[in-house]
Design an enzyme around this catalytic site. Structure first.
Site, PDB file in Angstrom:
ATOM      1  N   GLU A 127     -13.567   4.879  -2.934  1.00  0.00           N
ATOM      2  CA  GLU A 127     -12.144   5.126  -2.728  1.00  0.00           C
ATOM      3  C   GLU A 127     -11.589   6.057  -3.806  1.00  0.00           C
ATOM      4  O   GLU A 127     -11.735   5.793  -5.001  1.00  0.00           O
ATOM      5  CB  GLU A 127     -11.390   3.793  -2.750  1.00  0.00           C
ATOM      6  CG  GLU A 127      -9.970   3.879  -2.263  1.00  0.00           C
ATOM      7  CD  GLU A 127      -9.876   4.184  -0.776  1.00  0.00           C
ATOM      8  OE1 GLU A 127      -8.881   4.813  -0.376  1.00  0.00           O
ATOM      9  OE2 GLU A 127     -10.786   3.799  -0.003  1.00  0.00           O
ATOM     10  N   ASP A 128     -10.965   7.123  -3.372  1.00  0.00           N
ATOM     11  CA  ASP A 128     -10.250   8.052  -4.258  1.00  0.00           C
ATOM     12  C   ASP A 128     -11.122   8.627  -5.372  1.00  0.00           C
ATOM     13  O   ASP A 128     -10.685   8.745  -6.525  1.00  0.00           O
ATOM     14  CB  ASP A 128      -8.992   7.376  -4.827  1.00  0.00           C
ATOM     15  CG  ASP A 128      -7.900   7.263  -3.766  1.00  0.00           C
ATOM     16  OD1 ASP A 128      -8.083   7.830  -2.681  1.00  0.00           O
ATOM     17  OD2 ASP A 128      -6.881   6.596  -4.013  1.00  0.00           O
ATOM     18  N   ASP A 158     -13.492   5.908   2.726  1.00  0.00           N
ATOM     19  CA  ASP A 158     -12.312   5.873   3.582  1.00  0.00           C
ATOM     20  C   ASP A 158     -11.587   7.209   3.593  1.00  0.00           C
ATOM     21  O   ASP A 158     -11.008   7.595   4.604  1.00  0.00           O
ATOM     22  CB  ASP A 158     -11.370   4.755   3.121  1.00  0.00           C
ATOM     23  CG  ASP A 158     -10.271   4.474   4.136  1.00  0.00           C
ATOM     24  OD1 ASP A 158     -10.579   4.453   5.341  1.00  0.00           O
ATOM     25  OD2 ASP A 158      -9.112   4.298   3.732  1.00  0.00           O
ATOM     26  N   ASP A 159     -11.603   7.925   2.472  1.00  0.00           N
ATOM     27  CA  ASP A 159     -10.917   9.219   2.406  1.00  0.00           C
ATOM     28  C   ASP A 159     -11.580  10.236   3.328  1.00  0.00           C
ATOM     29  O   ASP A 159     -10.897  11.069   3.934  1.00  0.00           O
ATOM     30  CB  ASP A 159     -10.919   9.747   0.964  1.00  0.00           C
ATOM     31  CG  ASP A 159     -10.298   8.764   0.005  1.00  0.00           C
ATOM     32  OD1 ASP A 159      -9.148   8.370   0.233  1.00  0.00           O
ATOM     33  OD2 ASP A 159     -10.970   8.362  -0.964  1.00  0.00           O
ATOM     34  N   ASN A 180      -0.409  11.706   1.282  1.00  0.00           N
ATOM     35  CA  ASN A 180       0.315  10.577   0.686  1.00  0.00           C
ATOM     36  C   ASN A 180       0.498  10.809  -0.806  1.00  0.00           C
ATOM     37  O   ASN A 180      -0.274  11.525  -1.422  1.00  0.00           O
ATOM     38  CB  ASN A 180      -0.497   9.277   0.882  1.00  0.00           C
ATOM     39  CG  ASN A 180      -0.459   8.775   2.305  1.00  0.00           C
ATOM     40  OD1 ASN A 180       0.593   8.710   2.909  1.00  0.00           O
ATOM     41  ND2 ASN A 180      -1.609   8.425   2.847  1.00  0.00           N
ATOM     42  N   ARG A 207      -8.898  10.719  -8.317  1.00  0.00           N
ATOM     43  CA  ARG A 207      -8.028  11.379  -7.335  1.00  0.00           C
ATOM     44  C   ARG A 207      -7.266  10.321  -6.561  1.00  0.00           C
ATOM     45  O   ARG A 207      -7.560  10.042  -5.417  1.00  0.00           O
ATOM     46  CB  ARG A 207      -8.868  12.255  -6.388  1.00  0.00           C
ATOM     47  CG  ARG A 207      -8.037  13.232  -5.553  1.00  0.00           C
ATOM     48  CD  ARG A 207      -8.788  13.649  -4.315  1.00  0.00           C
ATOM     49  NE  ARG A 207      -9.096  12.528  -3.444  1.00  0.00           N
ATOM     50  CZ  ARG A 207      -8.257  11.990  -2.564  1.00  0.00           C
ATOM     51  NH1 ARG A 207      -7.019  12.446  -2.467  1.00  0.00           N
ATOM     52  NH2 ARG A 207      -8.621  10.974  -1.799  1.00  0.00           N
ATOM     53  N   TYR A 258       0.847  -1.185   0.000  1.00  0.00           N
ATOM     54  CA  TYR A 258       0.000   0.000   0.000  1.00  0.00           C
ATOM     55  C   TYR A 258       0.891   1.247   0.000  1.00  0.00           C
ATOM     56  O   TYR A 258       1.972   1.207  -0.564  1.00  0.00           O
ATOM     57  CB  TYR A 258      -0.994  -0.047   1.172  1.00  0.00           C
ATOM     58  CG  TYR A 258      -2.206   0.811   0.850  1.00  0.00           C
ATOM     59  CD1 TYR A 258      -2.996   0.499  -0.261  1.00  0.00           C
ATOM     60  CD2 TYR A 258      -2.518   1.935   1.582  1.00  0.00           C
ATOM     61  CE1 TYR A 258      -4.068   1.300  -0.612  1.00  0.00           C
ATOM     62  CE2 TYR A 258      -3.593   2.732   1.227  1.00  0.00           C
ATOM     63  CZ  TYR A 258      -4.358   2.418   0.133  1.00  0.00           C
ATOM     64  OH  TYR A 258      -5.414   3.211  -0.222  1.00  0.00           O
ATOM     65  N   LYS A 260      -6.264  -2.063  -1.019  1.00  0.00           N
ATOM     66  CA  LYS A 260      -7.135  -1.899   0.154  1.00  0.00           C
ATOM     67  C   LYS A 260      -7.728  -3.237   0.585  1.00  0.00           C
ATOM     68  O   LYS A 260      -7.796  -3.541   1.775  1.00  0.00           O
ATOM     69  CB  LYS A 260      -8.280  -0.932  -0.179  1.00  0.00           C
ATOM     70  CG  LYS A 260      -7.881   0.519  -0.113  1.00  0.00           C
ATOM     71  CD  LYS A 260      -8.086   1.085   1.280  1.00  0.00           C
ATOM     72  CE  LYS A 260      -7.289   2.346   1.448  1.00  0.00           C
ATOM     73  NZ  LYS A 260      -7.910   3.454   2.090  1.00  0.00           N
TER      74      LYS A 260
END
Length: 591
Positions: A282-283, A305-306, A447, A192, A139, A210
């Site tokens: 996610e993203d 999660d973000d 990150n 993103r 990850y 993930k």
């Protein structure tokens, strides 16, 4: 957070729904993957009993040279393997020696992905037993580089790719996936990816990574996890001109067509996998992330999660840090740099916990939290030009143009970076916040490592060793004036695996903010005295499975309390039950 989303839903709450009456939670352990079924004999089913060459090519059942003499006879493996029989432990030692030979992290990543595709249990055994060493490989930060080069290193497809070509046929596409009992889906549209921007179809590395952590750290079964990439094109010109790009070669589709594709996807997921499948967004870009969470939060079991995972892990770190910096949450002033989905999600959860502790309205506790975006401090005079998720943070104040100026006038005790822009916590910024506080809490969360607002070394040097520091990506211990400083990693992997496990074991049908607070509370309590002595505000990752079981138990307990759990009766000891439901990667004995 729920209050912000309720505004987008015109006041509707996840608790307004009547939970569907049912007595089951999660799905049946078909393959004997849970810890509670470790000793049972299993049959290596594929479409029929896998044997011979087929068995060696099935990553779910392949054991390589660890097949016993009896298994080699029973499953027609004689001659297909060298005569020696070795243990899983020796296989693990050999592979870790091989992986450590690689100097380039991307090579280690590729070696791990190759192992996942050939021997699933051995892959997870390596990851579970060497989590602190291998987590940065499978990850962040290495997965970011892997996504950037995904087309070049692509060998075998992992997960499902749903593009605009499949519009109107998404249910059929889902049925092409060989597993039927899915518990967790991680889905991205690649717009993103980490702090790297639009990577289009190559964002698949994120859902794959993930879900590997959902299994290794949270004990979700590999067979119950499904990574999905929704490909609506990319605005990344470099990818569109790359001959090795694996996605649609067109500009991103937006507006109604995008919304219709996502709506069809969510309906198909629910139809194919039921009410209790967790869909983790996610993203996604900011403009879609909040809308998707608001739109589907009352009809599906969804989690971002973000927004939510990051918020929960950062809140846990802040709560734990209070033992080092003193005071209560309400005693501190927070300044955020970066006002995307992560920054506003963290701010909202901190305000919610503060409201819970002080019994004050959340509108009041938000005033202790200030946010800076690319145009400066978010203040009331900017209200009309702000996106909806920034408006709650527009406080009465004179305009302030830069982060450094904001630090000087707001005088924060806690500085949090979620900007996705590296080197923004400059020497002047750290010195300014250190001049205000004896022990400033500095969290550089962006990150991968290249996008971190500052490094651990910079934070400790510029604060003269007084900062309590945590980051999104890992940093090595740093020696300053004869003292070794250890920085904590505010990694979402502390939260989302255990959070997902808690939802699954309780049969939860919706996610509520109180579950996020429960997860934060569980994590903060697990920081030990020896961790505090090192300046750490998170427990060591080596204990992650114990951490996940405790978080799962806390989340499940809150789901029962809120009436959102459907697994009845409630298990007496939720921690033990969570542990018994965890996947273990030791080899099974075959009939």
């Amino acid at each position: 957070m729920e209050s912000t989303l309720k505004a987008l839903r015109e006041g509707e709450s996840v608790l307004d729904l009547s939970p569907r009456s049912t007595v089951s939670g999660g799905v049946e352990d078909v393959y004997g993957e849970d810890r509670a079924t470790e000793d049972q004999l299993v049959t290596p089913w594929s479409f029929s009993v896998a044997s011979g060459y087929t068995l060696l090519r099935d990553p779910q059942y392949n054991k390589g040279l660890a097949f016993t003499e009896k298994e080699r006879d029973a499953h027609y493996l004689r001659g297909l393997l060298p005569p020696t029989v070795i243990s899983q432990q020796l296989q693990e030692k050999q592979l870790m020696n091989n992986i450590r030979q690689y100097q380039v992290p991307l090579q280690k990543y590729m070696a791990m992905m190759e192992l996942q595709e050939t021997n699933e249990r051995l892959f997870y055994k390596l990851l579970v037993d060497n989590v602190e060493e291998l987590l940065p490989i499978v990850y962040t930060p290495t997965v970011g580089e892997a996504c950037q080069k995904y087309g070049s290193i692509f060998k075998r497809p992992q997960g499902l790719y749903i593009s605009l070509k499949e519009k109107g046929k998404i249910l059929e596409v889902l049925k092409n996936w060989p597993e039927r009992s899915i518990q967790v889906i991680v889905v991205t549209d690649g717009e993103r990816i980490l702090g790297l921007g639009d990577l289009g179809c190559q964002g698949m590395g994120i859902p794959v990574g993930k879900l590997a952590l959902y299994t290794a750290l949270g004990g979700l079964r590999p067979s119950a996890c499904l990574p999905i990439t929704i490909d609506v094109g990319t605005n990344n010109e470099n990818l569109l001109n790359d001959e090795f790009y694996i996605g649609l070669r067109q500009k991103r589709t937006t507006g109604q067509e995008y919304s219709e594709l996502l709506s069809e996807f969510m309906a198909a997921v629910k139809q194919n996998y039921g009410e209790k499948v967790l869909v983790q967004f996610e993203d996604f870009a900011n403009h879609n992330a909040f809308e998707l969470l608001a739109k589907y939060g009352t009809s599906h079991l969804v989690f971002n999660d973000d927004i939510q995972g990051t918020a929960s892990v950062v809140l846990a770190g802040v709560v734990a840090a209070l033992k080092l910096i003193g005071g209560t949450l309400a005693d501190h002033t927070f300044l955020f740099f970066g006002v995307g989905e992560a920054g506003t999600g963290i701010a909202e959860l901190i305000a919610l916990e503060m409201s819970k502790q002080t019994k004050k309205p959340i509108e009041e506790t938000r005033k202790k939290i200030w946010l800076v975006d690319s145009k400066g401090l978010i203040v009331g005079s900017r209200q009309n030009s702000l996106q909806h998720f920034k408006k709650p943070w527009a406080h009465d104040h004179e305009p302030v143009g830069t982060l450094l100026e904001a630090v000087k006038v707001i005088k924060p005790t806690v500085l949090i970076g979620s900007s996705g822009v590296g080197k923004t916590f400059t020497k002047e910024v750290i010195e300014a916040v250190s001049s205000i506080n004896e022990k400033p809490l500095v969290m550089a969360l962006s990150n991968p490592t290249s996008q971190s607002e500052c490094t651990a070394e910079e934070a400790y040097q510029w604060s003269e060793g007084r900062a309590i520091f945590a980051s999104g990506s890992p940093f090595d211990p740093f020696e300053y004036k004869g003292k070794v400083y250890y920085s904590g990693q505010a990694n979402n992997a502390y939260i989302f695996p255990g959070f997902g496990l808690g939802l699954v074991i309780s049969g939860a049908i919706r996610v509520h903010d109180d579950m996020l607070l429960a997860a934060s509370e569980a994590l903060a309590k697990l920081v030990a005295e020896e961790d505090y002595k090192k300046g750490l505000i998170y427990p060591p990752f080596s204990n992650i499975r114990t951490i996940s079981a405790n978080i799962a138990a806390n989340v499940a307990a809150k789901a029962y309390e809120l009436g959102l759990a459907t697994r009845l009766p409630r298990p007496e000891n939720l921690v033990k039950y969570a542990e018994s439901c965890m996947y273990t990667p030791t080899y099974r004995n075959y009939r």
